[in-house]
Design a protein around this motif. Structure first.
Motif, PDB file in Angstrom:
ATOM      1  N   TYR A   1       0.846  -1.184   0.000  1.00  0.00           N
ATOM      2  CA  TYR A   1       0.000   0.000   0.000  1.00  0.00           C
ATOM      3  C   TYR A   1       0.880   1.231   0.000  1.00  0.00           C
ATOM      4  O   TYR A   1       2.106   1.137   0.073  1.00  0.00           O
ATOM      5  CB  TYR A   1      -1.041   0.018   1.131  1.00  0.00           C
ATOM      6  N   ALA A   2       0.257   2.394  -0.107  1.00  0.00           N
ATOM      7  CA  ALA A   2       0.964   3.626  -0.427  1.00  0.00           C
ATOM      8  C   ALA A   2       2.081   3.999   0.551  1.00  0.00           C
ATOM      9  O   ALA A   2       3.140   4.444   0.137  1.00  0.00           O
ATOM     10  CB  ALA A   2      -0.031   4.774  -0.541  1.00  0.00           C
ATOM     11  N   CYS A   3       1.878   3.811   1.831  1.00  0.00           N
ATOM     12  CA  CYS A   3       2.905   4.250   2.784  1.00  0.00           C
ATOM     13  C   CYS A   3       4.068   3.267   2.903  1.00  0.00           C
ATOM     14  O   CYS A   3       5.037   3.541   3.583  1.00  0.00           O
ATOM     15  CB  CYS A   3       2.309   4.543   4.155  1.00  0.00           C
ATOM     16  N   ARG A   4       4.001   2.107   2.233  1.00  0.00           N
ATOM     17  CA  ARG A   4       5.064   1.108   2.128  1.00  0.00           C
ATOM     18  C   ARG A   4       5.483   0.500   3.464  1.00  0.00           C
ATOM     19  O   ARG A   4       6.518  -0.128   3.567  1.00  0.00           O
ATOM     20  CB  ARG A   4       6.295   1.705   1.440  1.00  0.00           C
ATOM     21  N   ARG A   5       4.696   0.670   4.480  1.00  0.00           N
ATOM     22  CA  ARG A   5       5.063   0.134   5.790  1.00  0.00           C
ATOM     23  C   ARG A   5       5.035  -1.393   5.814  1.00  0.00           C
ATOM     24  O   ARG A   5       5.832  -2.017   6.502  1.00  0.00           O
ATOM     25  CB  ARG A   5       4.129   0.697   6.850  1.00  0.00           C
ATOM     26  N   TRP A   6       4.127  -1.978   5.070  1.00  0.00           N
ATOM     27  CA  TRP A   6       4.012  -3.433   5.030  1.00  0.00           C
ATOM     28  C   TRP A   6       5.256  -4.031   4.378  1.00  0.00           C
ATOM     29  O   TRP A   6       5.790  -5.032   4.835  1.00  0.00           O
ATOM     30  CB  TRP A   6       2.775  -3.829   4.251  1.00  0.00           C
ATOM     31  N   GLU A   7       5.738  -3.415   3.282  1.00  0.00           N
ATOM     32  CA  GLU A   7       6.930  -3.924   2.617  1.00  0.00           C
ATOM     33  C   GLU A   7       8.169  -3.772   3.494  1.00  0.00           C
ATOM     34  O   GLU A   7       9.054  -4.625   3.493  1.00  0.00           O
ATOM     35  CB  GLU A   7       7.181  -3.197   1.291  1.00  0.00           C
ATOM     36  N   ILE A   8       8.245  -2.695   4.234  1.00  0.00           N
ATOM     37  CA  ILE A   8       9.429  -2.417   5.043  1.00  0.00           C
ATOM     38  C   ILE A   8       9.471  -3.288   6.294  1.00  0.00           C
ATOM     39  O   ILE A   8      10.501  -3.882   6.613  1.00  0.00           O
ATOM     40  CB  ILE A   8       9.476  -0.921   5.415  1.00  0.00           C
ATOM     41  N   THR A   9       8.353  -3.376   7.011  1.00  0.00           N
ATOM     42  CA  THR A   9       8.354  -4.094   8.286  1.00  0.00           C
ATOM     43  C   THR A   9       7.919  -5.545   8.173  1.00  0.00           C
ATOM     44  O   THR A   9       8.270  -6.362   9.025  1.00  0.00           O
ATOM     45  CB  THR A   9       7.427  -3.402   9.303  1.00  0.00           C
TER      46      THR A   9
ATOM     47  N   MET B   1       4.856  -6.430   8.490  1.00  0.00           N
ATOM     48  CA  MET B   1       3.650  -6.534   9.305  1.00  0.00           C
ATOM     49  C   MET B   1       2.582  -5.605   8.716  1.00  0.00           C
ATOM     50  O   MET B   1       2.865  -4.436   8.461  1.00  0.00           O
ATOM     51  CB  MET B   1       3.960  -6.127  10.747  1.00  0.00           C
ATOM     52  N   PRO B   2       1.364  -6.125   8.456  1.00  0.00           N
ATOM     53  CA  PRO B   2       0.331  -5.248   7.898  1.00  0.00           C
ATOM     54  C   PRO B   2      -0.005  -4.124   8.872  1.00  0.00           C
ATOM     55  O   PRO B   2      -0.143  -4.349  10.074  1.00  0.00           O
ATOM     56  CB  PRO B   2      -0.860  -6.183   7.692  1.00  0.00           C
ATOM     57  N   TYR B   3      -0.105  -2.922   8.344  1.00  0.00           N
ATOM     58  CA  TYR B   3      -0.392  -1.766   9.183  1.00  0.00           C
ATOM     59  C   TYR B   3      -1.903  -1.561   9.265  1.00  0.00           C
ATOM     60  O   TYR B   3      -2.687  -2.351   8.763  1.00  0.00           O
ATOM     61  CB  TYR B   3       0.340  -0.551   8.615  1.00  0.00           C
ATOM     62  N   ARG B   4      -2.328  -0.488   9.904  1.00  0.00           N
ATOM     63  CA  ARG B   4      -3.751  -0.245  10.174  1.00  0.00           C
ATOM     64  C   ARG B   4      -4.609  -0.327   8.917  1.00  0.00           C
ATOM     65  O   ARG B   4      -5.683  -0.933   8.927  1.00  0.00           O
ATOM     66  CB  ARG B   4      -3.922   1.144  10.804  1.00  0.00           C
ATOM     67  N   HIS B   5      -4.117   0.266   7.819  1.00  0.00           N
ATOM     68  CA  HIS B   5      -4.890   0.272   6.577  1.00  0.00           C
ATOM     69  C   HIS B   5      -5.111  -1.150   6.067  1.00  0.00           C
ATOM     70  O   HIS B   5      -6.209  -1.518   5.648  1.00  0.00           O
ATOM     71  CB  HIS B   5      -4.162   1.072   5.497  1.00  0.00           C
ATOM     72  N   ALA B   6      -4.043  -1.947   6.107  1.00  0.00           N
ATOM     73  CA  ALA B   6      -4.127  -3.313   5.593  1.00  0.00           C
ATOM     74  C   ALA B   6      -5.014  -4.187   6.482  1.00  0.00           C
ATOM     75  O   ALA B   6      -5.780  -5.015   5.977  1.00  0.00           O
ATOM     76  CB  ALA B   6      -2.736  -3.914   5.479  1.00  0.00           C
ATOM     77  N   VAL B   7      -4.927  -4.018   7.782  1.00  0.00           N
ATOM     78  CA  VAL B   7      -5.751  -4.816   8.699  1.00  0.00           C
ATOM     79  C   VAL B   7      -7.229  -4.499   8.481  1.00  0.00           C
ATOM     80  O   VAL B   7      -8.069  -5.406   8.435  1.00  0.00           O
ATOM     81  CB  VAL B   7      -5.332  -4.579  10.172  1.00  0.00           C
ATOM     82  N   ALA B   8      -7.550  -3.230   8.309  1.00  0.00           N
ATOM     83  CA  ALA B   8      -8.935  -2.852   8.030  1.00  0.00           C
ATOM     84  C   ALA B   8      -9.398  -3.453   6.699  1.00  0.00           C
ATOM     85  O   ALA B   8     -10.540  -3.920   6.576  1.00  0.00           O
ATOM     86  CB  ALA B   8      -9.063  -1.330   8.007  1.00  0.00           C
ATOM     87  N   SER B   9      -8.513  -3.493   5.704  1.00  0.00           N
ATOM     88  CA  SER B   9      -8.856  -4.096   4.409  1.00  0.00           C
ATOM     89  C   SER B   9      -9.052  -5.597   4.532  1.00  0.00           C
ATOM     90  O   SER B   9      -9.945  -6.170   3.889  1.00  0.00           O
ATOM     91  CB  SER B   9      -7.757  -3.817   3.388  1.00  0.00           C
ATOM     92  N   ILE B  10      -8.235  -6.257   5.343  1.00  0.00           N
ATOM     93  CA  ILE B  10      -8.370  -7.703   5.557  1.00  0.00           C
ATOM     94  C   ILE B  10      -9.714  -8.012   6.210  1.00  0.00           C
ATOM     95  O   ILE B  10     -10.406  -8.958   5.833  1.00  0.00           O
ATOM     96  CB  ILE B  10      -7.196  -8.243   6.400  1.00  0.00           C
ATOM     97  N   TRP B  11     -10.099  -7.206   7.188  1.00  0.00           N
ATOM     98  CA  TRP B  11     -11.400  -7.407   7.837  1.00  0.00           C
ATOM     99  C   TRP B  11     -12.534  -7.211   6.835  1.00  0.00           C
ATOM    100  O   TRP B  11     -13.503  -7.956   6.825  1.00  0.00           O
ATOM    101  CB  TRP B  11     -11.569  -6.456   9.010  1.00  0.00           C
ATOM    102  N   ASN B  12     -12.416  -6.177   5.989  1.00  0.00           N
ATOM    103  CA  ASN B  12     -13.450  -5.929   4.988  1.00  0.00           C
ATOM    104  C   ASN B  12     -13.520  -7.073   3.991  1.00  0.00           C
ATOM    105  O   ASN B  12     -14.609  -7.503   3.617  1.00  0.00           O
ATOM    106  CB  ASN B  12     -13.151  -4.620   4.256  1.00  0.00           C
ATOM    107  N   MET B  13     -12.379  -7.586   3.576  1.00  0.00           N
ATOM    108  CA  MET B  13     -12.335  -8.706   2.644  1.00  0.00           C
ATOM    109  C   MET B  13     -12.948  -9.953   3.276  1.00  0.00           C
ATOM    110  O   MET B  13     -13.659 -10.710   2.625  1.00  0.00           O
ATOM    111  CB  MET B  13     -10.891  -8.966   2.222  1.00  0.00           C
ATOM    112  N   ALA B  14     -12.695 -10.167   4.563  1.00  0.00           N
ATOM    113  CA  ALA B  14     -13.266 -11.320   5.269  1.00  0.00           C
ATOM    114  C   ALA B  14     -14.784 -11.187   5.389  1.00  0.00           C
ATOM    115  O   ALA B  14     -15.505 -12.184   5.282  1.00  0.00           O
ATOM    116  CB  ALA B  14     -12.642 -11.452   6.645  1.00  0.00           C
ATOM    117  N   ASP B  15     -15.270  -9.965   5.616  1.00  0.00           N
ATOM    118  CA  ASP B  15     -16.717  -9.746   5.720  1.00  0.00           C
ATOM    119  C   ASP B  15     -17.420  -9.980   4.385  1.00  0.00           C
ATOM    120  O   ASP B  15     -18.546 -10.472   4.350  1.00  0.00           O
ATOM    121  CB  ASP B  15     -17.008  -8.319   6.198  1.00  0.00           C
ATOM    122  N   ASN B  16     -16.774  -9.633   3.279  1.00  0.00           N
ATOM    123  CA  ASN B  16     -17.428  -9.692   1.969  1.00  0.00           C
ATOM    124  C   ASN B  16     -17.186 -10.990   1.206  1.00  0.00           C
ATOM    125  O   ASN B  16     -18.121 -11.577   0.681  1.00  0.00           O
ATOM    126  CB  ASN B  16     -16.993  -8.510   1.102  1.00  0.00           C
TER     127      ASN B  16
END
Length: 170
Positions: free
Chosen positions: A65-73, A75-90
Motif C-alpha cells: 500500500y501507499a505508505c510502504r510500511r508493510w513492505e518495510i516491516t 507486518m500489515p499496518y492499520r490500513h491493511a488490517v482494516a482491508s483484511i477485515w473488509n475482505m473477510a466480511d465480503n
C-alpha cells in the motif's frame, strides 16, 4: 551460552504466536485499525479512509500500500488490517490478520534461531602447551643507495608534455 539459554527461557514463557515485541506492536495496530473505513474498488484494490481525512490504497494480493510500511516491516499496518477485515466480511476465506504477518515475527522462528548449542570448553590452564619456537619480529632493513627523488612517470605521460622538468597543464 548464557544468551542462548536465556533466550530459550524467554521463548518458552511467551504465549501466543508472536514474539513479545511483535505482539505489542500488532495489538496497537489492531486497536487503531477499527477507526478506518474501507471501500472496495471491485478488483484487488481497497481504498482506506482515516478519521483525519487520510486516504490510502491497499493491494492485498501484492501485500502493498501507499505508505510502504508493510513492505518495510513485514507486518500489515492499520490500513491493511482494516482491508483484511473488509475482505473477510465480503468474500470470506482470507483468515485472520495474524496470518498476513511475516514469519520473522513468529515465536517459532524465534525458537529456531536459538535452537543450536555451543559446547563448553576447558579453561586456559588445562590447554595443551605447544612445543613451538618463539617467532621474532622481522628487522626492517633500508634499501642500499640513495632514495629516488623524482616520481615515476605514468604510462600516459610522454616526453612532449614535460618542459624544463615541469609537467604542462594539458
Amino acid at each position: 551460552m548464557k544468551k542462548i539459554v536465556t533466550s530459550r527461557e524467554k521463548v518458552d514463557k511467551c504465549d501466543g504466536p508472536f514474539t513479545p515485541g511483535a505482539k505489542k506492536m500488532f495489538d496497537s495496530i489492531i486497536k487503531d485499525a477499527h477507526k478506518y473505513q474501507v471501500l472496495w474498488s471491485g478488483n484487488e484494490f481497497y481504498q482506506v479512509n482515516g478519521l483525519t481525512g487520510e486516504q490510502c490504497v491497499v493491494d492485498l494480493q501484492k501485500k502493498t500500500y501507499a505508505c510502504r510500511r508493510w513492505e518495510i516491516t513485514g507486518m500489515p499496518y492499520r490500513h491493511a488490517v482494516a482491508s483484511i477485515w473488509n475482505m473477510a466480511d465480503n468474500s470470506g476465506d482470507v483468515g485472520v490478520p495474524e496470518h498476513w504477518v511475516d514469519p520473522v515475527y513468529l515465536k517459532e522462528t524465534w525458537r529456531n534461531t536459538y535452537d543450536f548449542t555451543i559446547k563448553p570448553i576447558n579453561g586456559s590452564s588445562m590447554w595443551i602447551k605447544p612445543n613451538a619456537t618463539k617467532l621474532l619480529p622481522l628487522i626492517n632493513v633500508p634499501q642500499a643507495g640513495r632514495p629516488k627523488k623524482s616520481r615515476r612517470k605514468g604510462i600516459h605521460e610522454n616526453e612532449s608534455m614535460v618542459t624544463n622538468g615541469k609537467l604542462s597543464r594539458k
